[in-house]
Write a protein that holds these residues in place. Structure first.
Motif, PDB file in Angstrom:
ATOM      1  N   ILE A 163       0.956  -1.229  -0.048  1.00 52.31           N
ATOM      2  CA  ILE A 163      -0.053   0.031   0.029  1.00 52.31           C
ATOM      3  C   ILE A 163       1.029   1.254  -0.116  1.00 52.31           C
ATOM      4  CG2 ILE A 163      -1.812   1.357   1.375  1.00 52.31           C
ATOM      5  CD1 ILE A 163      -2.801  -1.346   2.277  1.00 52.31           C
ATOM      6  N   ARG A 164       1.769   1.259   0.906  1.00 56.32           N
ATOM      7  CA  ARG A 164       2.836   2.471   0.824  1.00 56.32           C
ATOM      8  C   ARG A 164       3.463   2.624  -0.525  1.00 56.32           C
ATOM      9  NH1 ARG A 164       3.945  -0.035   6.123  1.00 56.32           N
ATOM     10  NH2 ARG A 164       2.846   1.339   7.816  1.00 56.32           N
ATOM     11  N   LYS A 165       4.073   1.552  -0.998  1.00 61.02           N
ATOM     12  CA  LYS A 165       4.627   1.704  -2.488  1.00 61.02           C
ATOM     13  C   LYS A 165       3.672   2.001  -3.372  1.00 61.02           C
ATOM     14  CE  LYS A 165       8.152  -1.923  -2.346  1.00 61.02           C
ATOM     15  NZ  LYS A 165       9.004  -2.920  -2.988  1.00 61.02           N
ATOM     16  N   TRP A 166       2.411   1.973  -3.423  1.00 63.03           N
ATOM     17  CA  TRP A 166       1.476   2.183  -4.483  1.00 63.03           C
ATOM     18  C   TRP A 166       1.155   3.553  -4.261  1.00 63.03           C
ATOM     19  CZ3 TRP A 166      -2.264  -1.705  -6.913  1.00 63.03           C
ATOM     20  CH2 TRP A 166      -3.159  -1.055  -7.378  1.00 63.03           C
ATOM     21  N   CYS A 167       1.128   4.043  -2.916  1.00 60.28           N
ATOM     22  CA  CYS A 167       0.581   5.467  -2.705  1.00 60.28           C
ATOM     23  C   CYS A 167       1.644   6.313  -2.875  1.00 60.28           C
ATOM     24  CB  CYS A 167       0.193   5.630  -1.340  1.00 60.28           C
ATOM     25  SG  CYS A 167      -1.487   4.895  -0.988  1.00 60.28           S
ATOM     26  N   GLU A 168       2.955   5.940  -2.936  1.00 55.64           N
ATOM     27  CA  GLU A 168       4.384   6.587  -3.191  1.00 55.64           C
ATOM     28  C   GLU A 168       4.445   6.814  -4.781  1.00 55.64           C
ATOM     29  OE1 GLU A 168       7.441   4.692  -1.151  1.00 55.64           O
ATOM     30  OE2 GLU A 168       7.013   5.398   0.964  1.00 55.64           O
ATOM     31  N   ALA A 169       4.191   5.639  -5.449  1.00 57.18           N
ATOM     32  CA  ALA A 169       4.273   5.657  -6.771  1.00 57.18           C
ATOM     33  C   ALA A 169       3.160   6.674  -7.497  1.00 57.18           C
ATOM     34  CB  ALA A 169       3.921   4.286  -7.277  1.00 57.18           C
ATOM     35  N   CYS A 170       2.296   7.043  -6.770  1.00 59.36           N
ATOM     36  CA  CYS A 170       0.890   7.668  -7.373  1.00 59.36           C
ATOM     37  C   CYS A 170       1.171   9.095  -6.981  1.00 59.36           C
ATOM     38  CB  CYS A 170      -0.534   7.138  -6.930  1.00 59.36           C
ATOM     39  SG  CYS A 170      -0.648   5.462  -7.641  1.00 59.36           S
ATOM     40  N   GLY A 171       2.031   9.439  -6.005  1.00 60.29           N
ATOM     41  CA  GLY A 171       2.276  10.741  -5.408  1.00 60.29           C
ATOM     42  C   GLY A 171       1.193  11.193  -4.391  1.00 60.29           C
ATOM     43  N   ALA A 172       0.943   9.940  -3.687  1.00 65.33           N
ATOM     44  CA  ALA A 172      -0.180  10.136  -2.771  1.00 65.33           C
ATOM     45  C   ALA A 172       0.290   9.441  -1.298  1.00 65.33           C
ATOM     46  CB  ALA A 172      -1.635   9.534  -3.259  1.00 65.33           C
ATOM     47  N   ALA A 173       1.369   9.679  -1.031  1.00 66.90           N
ATOM     48  CA  ALA A 173       2.022   9.066   0.211  1.00 66.90           C
ATOM     49  C   ALA A 173       0.976   9.521   1.498  1.00 66.90           C
ATOM     50  CB  ALA A 173       3.273   9.427   0.590  1.00 66.90           C
ATOM     51  N   ASP A 174       0.531  10.614   1.475  1.00 69.39           N
ATOM     52  CA  ASP A 174      -0.186  11.079   2.626  1.00 69.39           C
ATOM     53  C   ASP A 174      -1.522  10.226   2.861  1.00 69.39           C
ATOM     54  OD1 ASP A 174      -0.974  12.292  -0.063  1.00 69.39           O
ATOM     55  OD2 ASP A 174      -2.151  13.652   1.292  1.00 69.39           O
ATOM     56  N   GLN A 175      -1.862   9.388   1.703  1.00 59.97           N
ATOM     57  CA  GLN A 175      -3.029   8.735   1.919  1.00 59.97           C
ATOM     58  C   GLN A 175      -2.809   7.161   2.270  1.00 59.97           C
ATOM     59  OE1 GLN A 175      -6.043   8.953  -1.066  1.00 59.97           O
ATOM     60  NE2 GLN A 175      -4.851  10.647  -2.013  1.00 59.97           N
ATOM     61  N   ALA A 176      -1.718   7.024   2.415  1.00 64.19           N
ATOM     62  CA  ALA A 176      -1.021   5.573   2.848  1.00 64.19           C
ATOM     63  C   ALA A 176      -1.712   5.095   4.270  1.00 64.19           C
ATOM     64  CB  ALA A 176       0.483   5.317   2.670  1.00 64.19           C
ATOM     65  N   ALA A 177      -1.495   6.009   5.112  1.00 64.59           N
ATOM     66  CA  ALA A 177      -1.907   5.682   6.467  1.00 64.59           C
ATOM     67  C   ALA A 177      -3.218   5.128   6.961  1.00 64.59           C
ATOM     68  CB  ALA A 177      -1.637   6.769   7.458  1.00 64.59           C
ATOM     69  N   ASP A 178      -4.329   5.821   6.045  1.00 63.66           N
ATOM     70  CA  ASP A 178      -5.561   5.748   6.334  1.00 63.66           C
ATOM     71  C   ASP A 178      -5.921   4.337   5.486  1.00 63.66           C
ATOM     72  OD1 ASP A 178      -6.021   7.881   7.687  1.00 63.66           O
ATOM     73  OD2 ASP A 178      -6.851   9.021   6.150  1.00 63.66           O
ATOM     74  N   ILE A 179      -5.513   4.229   4.214  1.00 69.18           N
ATOM     75  CA  ILE A 179      -5.484   2.751   3.527  1.00 69.18           C
ATOM     76  C   ILE A 179      -4.975   1.609   4.208  1.00 69.18           C
ATOM     77  CG2 ILE A 179      -5.306   1.704   1.289  1.00 69.18           C
ATOM     78  CD1 ILE A 179      -5.196   4.468   0.037  1.00 69.18           C
ATOM     79  N   VAL A 180      -3.988   1.743   4.844  1.00 72.96           N
ATOM     80  CA  VAL A 180      -3.308   0.660   5.721  1.00 72.96           C
ATOM     81  C   VAL A 180      -4.214   0.469   6.851  1.00 72.96           C
ATOM     82  CG1 VAL A 180      -1.491   0.231   7.413  1.00 72.96           C
ATOM     83  CG2 VAL A 180      -1.027   1.080   5.109  1.00 72.96           C
ATOM     84  N   ALA A 181      -4.520   1.384   7.457  1.00 74.24           N
ATOM     85  CA  ALA A 181      -5.647   1.029   8.566  1.00 74.24           C
ATOM     86  C   ALA A 181      -6.918   0.412   8.100  1.00 74.24           C
ATOM     87  CB  ALA A 181      -6.179   2.385   9.205  1.00 74.24           C
ATOM     88  N   ALA A 182      -7.421   0.596   6.784  1.00 73.85           N
ATOM     89  CA  ALA A 182      -8.535   0.018   6.390  1.00 73.85           C
ATOM     90  C   ALA A 182      -8.382  -1.488   6.276  1.00 73.85           C
ATOM     91  CB  ALA A 182      -9.169   0.730   5.102  1.00 73.85           C
ATOM     92  N   SER A 183      -7.164  -1.243   5.627  1.00 69.88           N
ATOM     93  CA  SER A 183      -6.777  -2.916   5.048  1.00 69.88           C
ATOM     94  C   SER A 183      -6.577  -3.729   6.324  1.00 69.88           C
ATOM     95  CB  SER A 183      -5.269  -2.914   4.352  1.00 69.88           C
ATOM     96  OG  SER A 183      -4.994  -4.006   3.880  1.00 69.88           O
ATOM     97  N   ARG A 184      -6.023  -3.100   7.476  1.00 69.68           N
ATOM     98  CA  ARG A 184      -5.899  -4.131   8.649  1.00 69.68           C
ATOM     99  C   ARG A 184      -7.021  -4.377   9.136  1.00 69.68           C
ATOM    100  NH1 ARG A 184      -0.644  -0.855  11.564  1.00 69.68           N
ATOM    101  NH2 ARG A 184       0.818  -1.544  10.099  1.00 69.68           N
ATOM    102  N   THR A 185      -8.028  -3.537   9.292  1.00 67.76           N
ATOM    103  CA  THR A 185      -9.394  -3.924   9.514  1.00 67.76           C
ATOM    104  C   THR A 185     -10.013  -5.024   8.783  1.00 67.76           C
ATOM    105  OG1 THR A 185      -9.746  -1.718  10.550  1.00 67.76           O
ATOM    106  CG2 THR A 185     -11.835  -2.908   9.986  1.00 67.76           C
ATOM    107  N   ALA A 186      -9.987  -4.860   7.544  1.00 64.39           N
ATOM    108  CA  ALA A 186     -10.438  -6.073   6.619  1.00 64.39           C
ATOM    109  C   ALA A 186      -9.671  -7.192   6.809  1.00 64.39           C
ATOM    110  CB  ALA A 186     -10.273  -5.701   5.164  1.00 64.39           C
ATOM    111  N   ASP A 187      -8.398  -7.216   7.252  1.00 66.84           N
ATOM    112  CA  ASP A 187      -7.624  -8.372   7.561  1.00 66.84           C
ATOM    113  C   ASP A 187      -7.947  -9.105   8.774  1.00 66.84           C
ATOM    114  OD1 ASP A 187      -5.437 -10.289   6.530  1.00 66.84           O
ATOM    115  OD2 ASP A 187      -4.146  -9.551   8.082  1.00 66.84           O
ATOM    116  N   SER A 188      -8.242  -8.387   9.698  1.00 65.54           N
ATOM    117  CA  SER A 188      -8.450  -8.805  10.954  1.00 65.54           C
ATOM    118  C   SER A 188      -9.848  -9.535  10.964  1.00 65.54           C
ATOM    119  CB  SER A 188      -8.792  -7.657  12.021  1.00 65.54           C
ATOM    120  OG  SER A 188      -9.919  -7.010  11.879  1.00 65.54           O
ATOM    121  N   MET A 189     -10.622  -9.423  10.231  1.00 69.70           N
ATOM    122  CA  MET A 189     -11.879 -10.397   9.895  1.00 69.70           C
ATOM    123  C   MET A 189     -11.570 -11.695   9.851  1.00 69.70           C
ATOM    124  SD  MET A 189     -14.610  -7.744   8.031  1.00 69.70           S
ATOM    125  CE  MET A 189     -15.046  -5.896   8.563  1.00 69.70           C
TER     126      MET A 189
END
Length: 283
Positions: A60-86
């Protein structure tokens, strides 16, 4: 990974994938261009974007950095972890042994007022004797290759069972008759366990129903083991993982299934007769 699919889990993963796709489109990149920037195989970005491969935090961090959106990575990581915990694989839950897993569940059991459970394979953990729990947990630990802390895990499981005698909790559990017949441990262990069930059935906080082999007009097929904690969540136990269900619609389906299964169960004297018969068979 198991073939089990929970709509809640899948929806959460699709939401993460959709957000990543949105980030890519806003950057004006194709999936192939993104993969090149991240140093991935060209198909990886497509698999992530179509929710076929759950992304790691690093992905996720690589994806956001490649797209010039590194500031969005933290929120997407959090959402991904929530999905993963299910959907949590046992190898992750048990990587330090079984004791910590038993202890981690204690707060949930303590705050649950209305506990409903269905067991199709083994005696529910709350009703297990130390010998039965030891025999079962040692097999589970060996199968999953976890560190051997069976004795500590058994003590933690026995400690958790104190909720049967404390506070204003209600425990309604259903077991298939096969649970009474599958021998865990030696004959003495199984006989003791079945005798303990007779004692547990007398507790004012407990309602234990047994679904007999010959249940008339069976309205539900045999399901995977599940536990319902109030209306808050459901834990479903698979061979490979624990699935945590929190979506209200899915919880309602498990409550409905419990009600249907309960209609087929025997209680009181009839249920005790099935347990007594199983004890005689062990002897």
């Amino acid at each position: 990974m198991s073939s089990y699919r929970s709509p809640g889990v899948e929806a959460a993963r699709r939401a993460v994938a959709a957000k990543l796709r949105e980030v890519r489109l806003e950057a004006g990149l194709t999936g192939h261009e993104l993969a090149v920037r991240c140093g991935w195989h060209k198909s990886k970005s497509s698999r992530i974007e179509n929710a076929r491969t759950p992304p790691s935090d690093t992905d996720i961090r690589k994806w956001c950095e490649a797209c010039g959106a590194a500031d969005q990575a933290a929120d997407i990581v959090a959402a991904s972890r929530t999905a993963d915990s299910m959907y949590t694989e046992w190898r992750r839950l048990q990587r330090t042994g079984l004791r910590r897993l038993q202890e981690s569940r204690m707060p949930l059991y303590e705050r649950t007022k209305n506990f409903r459970g269905y067991a199709s394979h083994v005696v529910p953990g709350l009703f297990q004797t130390p010998a039965y729990a030891s025999a079962l947990l040692s097999v589970i630990g060996r199968f999953h290759g976890t560190p051997d802390d069976t004795a500590e895990a058994v003590r933690a499981r026995m400690s958790r069972a104190r909720v049967l005698h404390e506070g204003e909790h209600r425990f309604a559990l259903l077991v298939e008759e096969s649970v009474l017949r599958y021998q865990i441990g030696d004959a003495a262990t199984m006989a003791e366990q079945l005798g303990h069930l007779l004692s547990v059935m007398a507790l004012p906080s407990v309602s234990l129903g047994v679904i007999p082999f010959g249940a008339r007009e069976r309205g539900m097929w045999t399901l995977e083991t599940f536990n319902i904690f109030d209306e808050e969540r459901v834990h479903v136990e698979l061979l490979t993982a624990q699935v945590t269900v929190t979506a209200p619609g899915e919880i309602a389906l498990y409550v409905k299934a419990f009600r249907e299964l309960r209609k087929m169960a025997l209680y009181g004297t009839a249920a005790r007769a099935l347990v007594t018969s199983a004890i005689a068979a062990v002897g």
